[in-house]
Motif scaffolding. Structure first.
Motif, PDB file in Angstrom:
ATOM      1  N   LEU A  87       0.830  -1.211   0.000  1.00  0.00           N
ATOM      2  CA  LEU A  87       0.000   0.000   0.000  1.00  0.00           C
ATOM      3  C   LEU A  87       0.864   1.259   0.000  1.00  0.00           C
ATOM      4  N   PHE A  91       0.381   5.597  -1.918  1.00  0.00           N
ATOM      5  CA  PHE A  91       0.332   6.979  -1.431  1.00  0.00           C
ATOM      6  C   PHE A  91       1.692   7.664  -1.408  1.00  0.00           C
ATOM      7  N   ARG A 117      -6.932   5.667  -5.593  1.00  0.00           N
ATOM      8  CA  ARG A 117      -6.652   6.914  -4.877  1.00  0.00           C
ATOM      9  C   ARG A 117      -7.859   7.846  -4.935  1.00  0.00           C
ATOM     10  N   LYS A 121      -9.954   9.298  -1.783  1.00  0.00           N
ATOM     11  CA  LYS A 121     -10.142  10.723  -1.519  1.00  0.00           C
ATOM     12  C   LYS A 121     -11.605  11.051  -1.254  1.00  0.00           C
ATOM     13  N   PRO A 124     -13.370   9.241   3.084  1.00  0.00           N
ATOM     14  CA  PRO A 124     -12.391   9.397   4.176  1.00  0.00           C
ATOM     15  C   PRO A 124     -12.326   8.174   5.078  1.00  0.00           C
ATOM     16  N   LEU A 127     -10.181   5.669   3.339  1.00  0.00           N
ATOM     17  CA  LEU A 127      -8.786   6.113   3.384  1.00  0.00           C
ATOM     18  C   LEU A 127      -8.217   5.916   4.793  1.00  0.00           C
ATOM     19  N   PHE A 128      -9.047   6.216   5.762  1.00  0.00           N
ATOM     20  CA  PHE A 128      -8.661   6.063   7.162  1.00  0.00           C
ATOM     21  C   PHE A 128      -8.238   4.626   7.446  1.00  0.00           C
ATOM     22  N   THR A 131      -4.953   3.848   5.791  1.00  0.00           N
ATOM     23  CA  THR A 131      -3.873   4.487   6.540  1.00  0.00           C
ATOM     24  C   THR A 131      -3.550   3.691   7.800  1.00  0.00           C
ATOM     25  N   LYS A 132      -4.577   3.203   8.432  1.00  0.00           N
ATOM     26  CA  LYS A 132      -4.377   2.373   9.619  1.00  0.00           C
ATOM     27  C   LYS A 132      -3.559   1.125   9.290  1.00  0.00           C
ATOM     28  N   ILE A 134      -1.470   0.723   6.765  1.00  0.00           N
ATOM     29  CA  ILE A 134      -0.094   1.117   6.459  1.00  0.00           C
ATOM     30  C   ILE A 134       0.670   1.391   7.752  1.00  0.00           C
ATOM     31  N   SER A 135       0.013   2.080   8.673  1.00  0.00           N
ATOM     32  CA  SER A 135       0.658   2.431   9.938  1.00  0.00           C
ATOM     33  C   SER A 135       1.104   1.177  10.681  1.00  0.00           C
TER      34      SER A 135
ATOM     35  N   GLN B  88       2.508   6.894  13.111  1.00  0.00           N
ATOM     36  CA  GLN B  88       1.891   5.560  13.098  1.00  0.00           C
ATOM     37  C   GLN B  88       0.876   5.388  14.216  1.00  0.00           C
ATOM     38  N   PHE B  91      -2.812   6.654  13.766  1.00  0.00           N
ATOM     39  CA  PHE B  91      -3.837   5.919  13.013  1.00  0.00           C
ATOM     40  C   PHE B  91      -3.859   4.423  13.314  1.00  0.00           C
ATOM     41  N   GLY B  92      -2.700   3.873  13.628  1.00  0.00           N
ATOM     42  CA  GLY B  92      -2.637   2.436  13.878  1.00  0.00           C
ATOM     43  C   GLY B  92      -2.629   2.127  15.367  1.00  0.00           C
ATOM     44  N   LEU B 127      -5.326  14.481   5.324  1.00  0.00           N
ATOM     45  CA  LEU B 127      -5.122  13.068   5.666  1.00  0.00           C
ATOM     46  C   LEU B 127      -4.256  12.391   4.609  1.00  0.00           C
ATOM     47  N   PHE B 128      -4.512  12.758   3.363  1.00  0.00           N
ATOM     48  CA  PHE B 128      -3.746  12.216   2.249  1.00  0.00           C
ATOM     49  C   PHE B 128      -2.263  12.492   2.417  1.00  0.00           C
ATOM     50  N   THR B 131      -0.827  10.425   5.229  1.00  0.00           N
ATOM     51  CA  THR B 131      -0.678   9.046   4.771  1.00  0.00           C
ATOM     52  C   THR B 131       0.557   8.892   3.902  1.00  0.00           C
ATOM     53  N   ILE B 134       3.573   8.800   6.165  1.00  0.00           N
ATOM     54  CA  ILE B 134       3.688   7.498   6.827  1.00  0.00           C
ATOM     55  C   ILE B 134       4.201   6.453   5.856  1.00  0.00           C
ATOM     56  N   SER B 135       3.657   6.485   4.646  1.00  0.00           N
ATOM     57  CA  SER B 135       4.060   5.506   3.637  1.00  0.00           C
ATOM     58  C   SER B 135       5.557   5.579   3.368  1.00  0.00           C
TER      59      SER B 135
END
Lengths: 229, 229
Positions: A87, A91, A117, A121, A124, A127-128, A131-132, A134-135, B88, B91-92, B127-128, B131, B134-135
């Motif tokens: 992922l 981004f 993507r 967008k 949300p 996307l959230f 992002t979680k 990825i985190s 991280q 969100f995680g 947020l984008f 993200t 973070i990525s």
DNA sequence: CGCGAGCTTGACGTTGTTCAACTAGAGTGG
DNA sequence: CCACTCTAGTTGAACAACGTCAAGCTCGCG
């Protein structure tokens, strides 16, 4: 290389990803039109280090390895069905920092990056969730760095066996699904030492080994090796 | 421990973060009311491994180290002013997987996590951006895993010196800003070996060393050590 | 039945850690 | 101002860990 097809219906897909439930039916259907399903055979490359990502890769079936190429390969981690292979490139930086290859017969949904993507967008909550994911994927690597830089052979191999049992196969008895060389590449050691320590664990009654079949007999000892390094 | 204050105005903040420009003025102002500024002295802990994150940490001034505790510490990376210390946990998984300590006198903006998440949800573009950050932070760790698992001492120390020169201090001549022990912890080796190889580089005219002051004289040789392992 | 890839084990040399002794410099109290 | 102490840095030497080389093995497949 690989057999190519179009998805019938992502809504009814038996391999449907958990992330999809945050999208509207209309959006899920739109993915169908921006998605290609590709089947890979064991050993085939799904993507190559250094190339640019144009699609998000969702692993519907099978298992893949994520590895850095070099004189000797280094396997960063395995990914099993039901997860995104990658992922970060969706981004962040588009260039793959590693190669990905199939460990067995796999089925991959390649979803157009721009399209995904765009959906992210507009949604949300979706996307959230991405992002979680990825985190949290970073946490594995913190552990990995800690493991390989501090522990010695026995501890590192124990780590890998526990990882396979708990994270990948979810059982104490499993087929390795890889060669001894790959097991070594996943544990940052030479193939000979991986074999040696496997034999040692077998002699000590920690493991039962028959070819590629491995059964963990004394999990607590494995855990102790992992903890004490 | 640390001196605590409230921000005057995030809009006029001289240490303003690049990420803020995607938010409306109203939202930026709302951060002020959910933000505490804390000053840390060299050596003080900003957060501890195992505790839960309740705030996003933005590093306005100073440098911090992110490290995993153990019999010997392992420094994962340094973070310099103008970056988030940690996204991280925003969100995680909320639990810190590492500790953070100040390398020198620092100033940290602690922004309430719930509030920042709320802003992120309302501002997809923002947020984008988060993200994306973070990525990309994952890429550093891929390199790190590769470096420490494949290269030997000279290569690893060369990596660290290049990292300090290029990523942290942005100059070929800099104060280490840390002890030899910490330099070793950042390079995954014993303190004695870090010292030995520094001496070696000095003897070979690769570095000029006066206490903590280091000047890279032959960058190409350092690079060669880094590349060849 | 023979071939080859993957696996196994032992011997050996290299790399890196640990232990120990010593030095330099900074801070402290008489 | 000088002895004293404490910490960081430095160097050498012994030892352990690990990788590499080499030889032999096993098993599946043509």
């Amino acid at each position: 290389m690989a057999k190519i097809s179009k998805p019938q219906s992502c809504l009814q897909c038996p391999y449907k990803w958990k992330y999809l439930n945050l999208l509207k039916d209309k959006d899920i259907e739109s993915i169908q039109n921006n998605c290609t399903i590709i089947n890979f055979k064991k050993g085939e490359n799904i993507c190559k280090q250094g190339t640019d990502a144009t699609h998000a890769l969702y692993l519907a079936k099978g298992t893949v390895k994520l590895y850095i190429e070099g004189k000797k390969n280094l396997i960063l981690k395995l990914i099993k069905a039901g997860e995104y292979i990658d992922l970060q490139t969706l981004f962040g930086d588009k260039t793959y920092k590693y190669s990905v290859a199939a460990m067995n017969d796999t089925m991959v949904c390649m979803i157009n990056s721009d399209h995904l993507r765009g959906l992210a967008k507009k949604n949300p909550a979706y996307l959230f969730d991405l992002t979680k994911t990825i985190s949290d994927s970073g946490n594995y690597f913190y552990k990995k760095i800690n493991d390989i830089s501090r522990k010695q052979l026995r501890g590192r191999l124990a780590d890998t066996l526990i990882y396979l049992a708990e994270e990948i196969y979810n059982t104490q008895e499993f087929d390795l699904g890889m060669t001894r060389k790959e097991l070594a590449e996943l544990s940052s050691m030479s193939m000979e030492n991986a074999v040696r320590i496997l034999s040692e664990f077998k002699a000590d009654g920690v493991l039962e080994i028959k070819g590629k079949r491995i059964k963990i007999l004394k999990y607590d000892i494995l855990k102790k090796f992992s903890d004490l390094g």
